[in-house]
Design an enzyme around this catalytic site. Sequence first.
Site, mmCIF file in Angstrom:
data_model
loop_
_atom_site.group_PDB
_atom_site.id
_atom_site.type_symbol
_atom_site.label_atom_id
_atom_site.label_comp_id
_atom_site.label_asym_id
_atom_site.label_seq_id
_atom_site.Cartn_x
_atom_site.Cartn_y
_atom_site.Cartn_z
ATOM 1 N N HIS A 374 0.793 -1.230 0.000
ATOM 2 C CA HIS A 374 0.000 0.000 0.000
ATOM 3 C C HIS A 374 0.821 1.274 0.000
ATOM 4 C CE1 HIS A 374 -4.037 -1.764 0.764
ATOM 5 N NE2 HIS A 374 -3.311 -2.729 1.296
ATOM 6 N N LYS A 574 -8.163 13.953 4.997
ATOM 7 C CA LYS A 574 -7.306 12.770 4.974
ATOM 8 C C LYS A 574 -6.340 12.892 6.133
ATOM 9 C CE LYS A 574 -6.357 14.009 0.628
ATOM 10 N NZ LYS A 574 -6.551 12.882 -0.269
ATOM 11 N N ARG A 575 -5.634 11.821 6.450
ATOM 12 C CA ARG A 575 -4.640 11.916 7.502
ATOM 13 C C ARG A 575 -3.690 13.076 7.198
ATOM 14 N NH1 ARG A 575 -4.359 8.022 11.751
ATOM 15 N NH2 ARG A 575 -2.390 9.031 12.210
ATOM 16 N N LYS A 580 1.052 14.304 1.759
ATOM 17 C CA LYS A 580 -0.285 14.631 1.247
ATOM 18 C C LYS A 580 -0.445 16.144 1.017
ATOM 19 C CE LYS A 580 -2.449 10.664 3.597
ATOM 20 N NZ LYS A 580 -3.118 9.882 2.528
ATOM 21 N N THR A 685 -8.465 6.885 -1.854
ATOM 22 C CA THR A 685 -9.802 6.333 -2.098
ATOM 23 C C THR A 685 -10.871 7.390 -1.891
ATOM 24 O OG1 THR A 685 -9.591 5.391 0.113
ATOM 25 C CG2 THR A 685 -9.403 3.882 -1.735
ATOM 26 N N LYS A 689 -14.581 8.720 -3.777
ATOM 27 C CA LYS A 689 -15.844 9.009 -3.076
ATOM 28 C C LYS A 689 -16.387 10.373 -3.475
ATOM 29 C CE LYS A 689 -14.073 6.117 0.601
ATOM 30 N NZ LYS A 689 -13.308 6.098 1.875
#
Length: 843
Positions: A374, A574-575, A580, A685, A689
């Site tokens: 992952h 998100k985290r 990110k 992911t 969504k």
Amino acid sequence: GKERWPRGDEATWRAAMREADGGDEASIARSIIGHVQTSLAREAYNIDDLGAYQAAALAVRDDMILNWNKTQVHYNKTQVKRAYYFSLEFLMGRTLDNALLALGAKKPYTNTLDRLGFNMEDLLDQERDAALGNGGLGRLAACYLDSSAAQELPVWGYGLRYKYGIFKQLIAPDGQQLEAPDPWLDNQNPWELVRLDVTYEVRFYGTSKRATDGSGRAVWSGGQEVLAVAYDVMIPGYATRTTNNLRLWESKPKSGFDLQSFNAGDYEHAVESSNSAAAITSVLYPNDHTTFGKELRLKQQYFWTAASLADIVRRFKNLDKPLSEFPQYVSIQLNDTHPTLAIPELMRILLDEEDVPWAAAWKIVTNTFFYTNHTVLPEALEKWAVPLMEQILPRHLQIIYDINLLFLQSVEKKFPGDRDRLARMSLIEEGFPKQVRMAFLACIGSHKVNGVAELHSELVKTTILKDFVEFEGISKFSNVTNGITPRRWLDQCNPALSALITKTLGIDKKIWLKNLDRLEGLLEYTEDNAARNKAFRARWAEIKQANKERLAHYVQIHLGLTINTNAMFDVQIKRLHEYKRQSLNICGVIHRYLTLKGMTPAQRKKVNPRVVFFGAKAAPGYYIAKLIIRLIVNVARVLNADPDTKDYLSMYFIPDYSVSIAEILIPASDISQHISTAGTEASGTSNMKFCLNGGLLVGTVDGANIEIAEAVGESNVFFFGHLTPAVEDLRYQHTYHPIPVEQKSPALARVLDEVSSGRFGDGWVYEPFLNTIREGDYYLITDDFDSYLAALDMVDEAYLDKDEWVKKSIRTTAKMGKFSSDRALTEYAESFWNVEPVPIPKN
Ligand code: B1H
């Protein structure tokens, strides 16, 4: 809907019972009332929303248990091949609404509860999230369970029943993140069934003595023994009878106390050792993407894989087949390297307990396991110190050394004399201490290895596992692009949009929710100005607006803040992680703010108003990530209080981001941001969504963004930034030929200066964060900032044409079929596991 008639009074309840005579609703009413009076032992006319939720959940659970039993009996009787999904995380969220949807019982339950004086939405809100995961990896496991049941596939999940899930996030007055425990089991959990009869003993420490007969066998004894107790969580399949199982293990002391210590008169030590057994499953580790080498984490991993394998081997033995046929009945998917100890553990069972010779055992093992990678981020690649493993799992370390010896011999045979290659590929990394490389062990112990999006799978093959591709051949390596369940992520979270889609497609929602490609039927409504099409588009926009109002209402209730719902809603949830790049987003917001401040009131009036939402938890020990949260919170305060600009730009940090909060935020987005440095986000992911709910994507050319753009068309996404192949060179440049930020991006330099100078509270506080950009800039904020701003300008430009925007939104939703987790799960089932659908007969 709280201002209702006095609910829960005796007359209402009696009337409800009378009205509901005959049919479904009568038996639902009886069941709910029965649970209030018996299971909850309360007066029927005197319960609050929590009690009513619990009674309704217990009633639903009764229906699920019947299906669950039928399903399991049928699997056993027909001796079908099964697959098992091993994951240290299952981020399930709430269950009641999902269960009602699966059973097709939402309407009768809503009606019945209404007659009893309760509002379904309020009751659904009583449920606590089952938050046994950090982020995408754990939520993916939950989506895959949903899809396996919906598609009638015989799949079980195996995980740990943490007493505390991911921490609750609080924001201190100064803007810092604080963490509190998440006691999610404090209210009774109606969705699990404890199996006090399904227990296994798991050993730690002790000594391992090899046999002297050269068989490779050993006897492992002594040390600590801990008991694993099974808790079963039912996974109902949407519109099927199939109800699969998620088995979670709880640890407890084997006999309640350590008898030897009691005999020695050492009461305290005895109690302590009981505590240590319970400690194993006490808490989820909240360090997404970092490995810490903590002893308790290693114990969790072994405890879970050992109990799960013991359970699977016992079930296999009931079939009465030779062990050589194990892989014909069992496939095990390893969700990242966290369950890799299952590989040496199955070897141990086969060698030491079942007397299988080494070669035959290794063949069974390598035909049973499948490994999903992952992430390629180096800090997330699991390694365990050899001395730690030697102490806790002496037998497994021997087995790993044996596997390594044979493996390196075969590498040497293929690449004679290539010592560098042997050192690179060894399962044991040299150093102080030596470390076991879990990704390599997972790779050589598995039948197939996959990444989670096209780009990521390529990176796996060309970077971290390159040598293994050269040695084992390319066919072992493949891609399964992630997916999301459209049940939760469209029908449940956006019921109005789901209803519009059903009506427009003119088919039962059961059809399109299980064949998500059917959404393409919406495309024709973007074509011309036929009245029918215009009406559809108007309704589409109306629903988005209503979802924005719903989010605004949530923020009003929970944060006491009023949101401008006429603004564009821009969401990044998100985290919190440097890769990110929430930093890029916050710097972009500050830049926008400074630009607005420099305008005249007349100029501002022409600006497209924007509301920016953040939701993110930082790992408790991740200093820079926590600093970024603090900056977001404090910038938000300044923006939202500035009378010059607040109507044009405001920002909200939504604390304690969770699955349930995502279900409110996602349907409300106009745009969402997925802006990782190219090559760092394996898939993502939430991007899927948002797009499924008609939000447009702003993103880098990374992870599944790429495949989303391919599906919906590049003109319907807003891409920016450098591509993956450029990243390495840019990093080299930052390290060896640094160019000052002022030179590369004056706009960014100005933003950093404003933060530094204290415009958003004490500037010195943020220096360590600002320096990560000024020096080294590993995630390439400087390099991508200007093109990021340009992308946001294009968003503003595009938003001016409202009808075209709605068309983009519809096209996006319409082309998301590929990203259903049903498609992803089918790929695993067909190309890896060889597992087929098993419809459950009615009786
Ligand atoms: C993902 C993790 C992860 N990749 C270590 N790796 C953890 C690594 O607690 N730990 O030690 C926890 C989690 N999580 C995510 O997986 C990727 O970053 C996403 O891009 C991807 O969509 C998701 C599901 O594949």
